[in-house]
Design a protein around this motif. Structure first.
Motif, PDB file in Angstrom:
ATOM      1  N   HIS A  21       0.855  -1.180   0.000  1.00 30.53           N
ATOM      2  CA  HIS A  21       0.000   0.000   0.000  1.00 30.53           C
ATOM      3  C   HIS A  21       0.896   1.236   0.000  1.00 30.53           C
ATOM      4  O   HIS A  21       1.905   1.273   0.706  1.00 30.53           O
ATOM      5  CB  HIS A  21      -0.914   0.007   1.231  1.00 30.53           C
ATOM      6  N   VAL A  22       0.509   2.223  -0.793  1.00 29.69           N
ATOM      7  CA  VAL A  22       1.251   3.474  -0.875  1.00 29.69           C
ATOM      8  C   VAL A  22       0.286   4.594  -0.512  1.00 29.69           C
ATOM      9  O   VAL A  22      -0.815   4.684  -1.067  1.00 29.69           O
ATOM     10  CB  VAL A  22       1.827   3.699  -2.292  1.00 29.69           C
ATOM     11  N   ILE A  23       0.705   5.432   0.432  1.00 24.58           N
ATOM     12  CA  ILE A  23      -0.116   6.555   0.880  1.00 24.58           C
ATOM     13  C   ILE A  23       0.728   7.818   0.798  1.00 24.58           C
ATOM     14  O   ILE A  23       1.829   7.873   1.348  1.00 24.58           O
ATOM     15  CB  ILE A  23      -0.617   6.336   2.319  1.00 24.58           C
ATOM     16  N   GLY A  24       0.217   8.815   0.121  1.00 22.71           N
ATOM     17  CA  GLY A  24       0.886  10.106   0.056  1.00 22.71           C
ATOM     18  C   GLY A  24       0.363  11.008   1.152  1.00 22.71           C
ATOM     19  O   GLY A  24      -0.848  11.144   1.326  1.00 22.71           O
ATOM     20  N   LEU A  25       1.276  11.583   1.913  1.00 22.33           N
ATOM     21  CA  LEU A  25       0.935  12.573   2.943  1.00 22.33           C
ATOM     22  C   LEU A  25       1.588  13.885   2.553  1.00 22.33           C
ATOM     23  O   LEU A  25       2.770  13.904   2.198  1.00 22.33           O
ATOM     24  CB  LEU A  25       1.467  12.145   4.312  1.00 22.33           C
ATOM     25  N   GLU A  26       0.844  14.977   2.654  1.00 21.81           N
ATOM     26  CA  GLU A  26       1.393  16.280   2.301  1.00 21.81           C
ATOM     27  C   GLU A  26       1.163  17.271   3.427  1.00 21.81           C
ATOM     28  O   GLU A  26       0.106  17.296   4.038  1.00 21.81           O
ATOM     29  CB  GLU A  26       0.768  16.793   1.002  1.00 21.81           C
ATOM     30  N   ALA A  27       2.196  18.059   3.686  1.00 20.21           N
ATOM     31  CA  ALA A  27       2.144  19.134   4.678  1.00 20.21           C
ATOM     32  C   ALA A  27       2.815  20.360   4.069  1.00 20.21           C
ATOM     33  O   ALA A  27       3.439  20.278   3.013  1.00 20.21           O
ATOM     34  CB  ALA A  27       2.871  18.705   5.953  1.00 20.21           C
ATOM     35  N   ALA A  28       2.718  21.468   4.758  1.00 20.27           N
ATOM     36  CA  ALA A  28       3.348  22.690   4.254  1.00 20.27           C
ATOM     37  C   ALA A  28       4.862  22.551   4.165  1.00 20.27           C
ATOM     38  O   ALA A  28       5.491  23.080   3.257  1.00 20.27           O
ATOM     39  CB  ALA A  28       2.979  23.873   5.147  1.00 20.27           C
ATOM     40  N   SER A  29       5.467  21.801   5.089  1.00 20.61           N
ATOM     41  CA  SER A  29       6.922  21.734   5.166  1.00 20.61           C
ATOM     42  C   SER A  29       7.535  20.512   4.496  1.00 20.61           C
ATOM     43  O   SER A  29       8.716  20.525   4.149  1.00 20.61           O
ATOM     44  CB  SER A  29       7.368  21.775   6.627  1.00 20.61           C
ATOM     45  N   VAL A  30       6.759  19.439   4.317  1.00 23.57           N
ATOM     46  CA  VAL A  30       7.325  18.191   3.795  1.00 23.57           C
ATOM     47  C   VAL A  30       6.193  17.314   3.276  1.00 23.57           C
ATOM     48  O   VAL A  30       5.054  17.422   3.732  1.00 23.57           O
ATOM     49  CB  VAL A  30       8.133  17.447   4.891  1.00 23.57           C
ATOM     50  N   SER A  31       6.516  16.456   2.314  1.00 19.12           N
ATOM     51  CA  SER A  31       5.566  15.463   1.831  1.00 19.12           C
ATOM     52  C   SER A  31       6.223  14.093   1.929  1.00 19.12           C
ATOM     53  O   SER A  31       7.442  13.966   1.813  1.00 19.12           O
ATOM     54  CB  SER A  31       5.175  15.756   0.376  1.00 19.12           C
ATOM     55  N   PHE A  32       5.401  13.054   2.163  1.00 12.55           N
ATOM     56  CA  PHE A  32       5.896  11.697   2.321  1.00 12.55           C
ATOM     57  C   PHE A  32       5.187  10.755   1.365  1.00 12.55           C
ATOM     58  O   PHE A  32       3.977  10.869   1.149  1.00 12.55           O
ATOM     59  CB  PHE A  32       5.636  11.170   3.745  1.00 12.55           C
ATOM     60  N   SER A  33       5.922   9.805   0.827  1.00 12.24           N
ATOM     61  CA  SER A  33       5.367   8.652   0.137  1.00 12.24           C
ATOM     62  C   SER A  33       5.580   7.484   1.082  1.00 12.24           C
ATOM     63  O   SER A  33       6.703   6.999   1.259  1.00 12.24           O
ATOM     64  CB  SER A  33       6.085   8.416  -1.190  1.00 12.24           C
ATOM     65  N   VAL A  34       4.509   7.064   1.737  1.00 13.87           N
ATOM     66  CA  VAL A  34       4.572   5.994   2.733  1.00 13.87           C
ATOM     67  C   VAL A  34       4.310   4.674   2.016  1.00 13.87           C
ATOM     68  O   VAL A  34       3.261   4.486   1.408  1.00 13.87           O
ATOM     69  CB  VAL A  34       3.529   6.216   3.851  1.00 13.87           C
ATOM     70  N   VAL A  35       5.276   3.777   2.082  1.00 12.84           N
ATOM     71  CA  VAL A  35       5.176   2.481   1.428  1.00 12.84           C
ATOM     72  C   VAL A  35       5.090   1.420   2.522  1.00 12.84           C
ATOM     73  O   VAL A  35       5.982   1.313   3.360  1.00 12.84           O
ATOM     74  CB  VAL A  35       6.400   2.227   0.519  1.00 12.84           C
ATOM     75  N   SER A  36       4.007   0.661   2.510  1.00 15.17           N
ATOM     76  CA  SER A  36       3.784  -0.350   3.539  1.00 15.17           C
ATOM     77  C   SER A  36       3.621  -1.725   2.898  1.00 15.17           C
ATOM     78  O   SER A  36       2.792  -1.909   2.008  1.00 15.17           O
ATOM     79  CB  SER A  36       2.541   0.005   4.356  1.00 15.17           C
TER      80      SER A  36
END
Length: 143
Positions: free
Chosen positions: A48-63
């Motif tokens: 599963h891949v979940i993209g998280l976005e914030a003002a300071s950083v973004s993440f591609s979370v791979v589980s």
């Protein structure tokens, strides 16, 4: 098109075992004030891949299970690009190499390139991302 013009967003990669995914997402969303923006699955790898976005950083979370994460762990970033082929051409022009050719994924295409010095980057071209955006995470206890 230059490599800079081709870049839409840069995501830091985060690798998480499934049993830690909910805890990781809650903590990361709270700490960075991040919101989930995309989610898709790759069933062949139970990934599963979940993209998280914030003002300071973004993440591609791979589980996924460790055996599916292990070959990916050297990939440090996911860069959302307008054109994967251009991104790979830019890597080659910079003296790097293609690690993985253009490959279809649920929201479009991806590939991997390695820059001189060793940094491995996944390039993602999201041609069909609409169906995966604004994800519901209630099945993970996040609502």
């Amino acid at each position: 098109m230059s490599s800079v013009a081709n870049i839409i967003r840069v995501y830091q990669r985060a690798y998480v075992l499934p049993e830690h995914l909910t805890e990781f997402l809650r903590a990361t969303m709270r700490f960075y004030d991040a919101v989930p923006t995309i989610r898709f699955a790759m069933p062949a790898q139970d990934m599963h891949v979940i993209g998280l976005e914030a003002a300071s950083v973004s993440f591609s979370v791979v589980s996924a299970a460790e055996e599916h994460l292990a070959p990916l762990r050297d990939t440090e970033q996911t860069i959302l690009v307008a054109d994967v082929d251009q991104a790979l051409a830019d890597v080659l022009a910079a003296g790097g190499r293609v690690v993985q050719p253009k490959t279809p994924v649920p929201p479009g295409f991806q590939a991997r390139g390695q820059l001189p010095g060793g940094t491995v980057i996944e390039f993602a071209q999201w041609d069909h991302a609409e169906a995966y955006q604004d994800p519901d995470l209630s099945d993970l206890g996040i609502g």
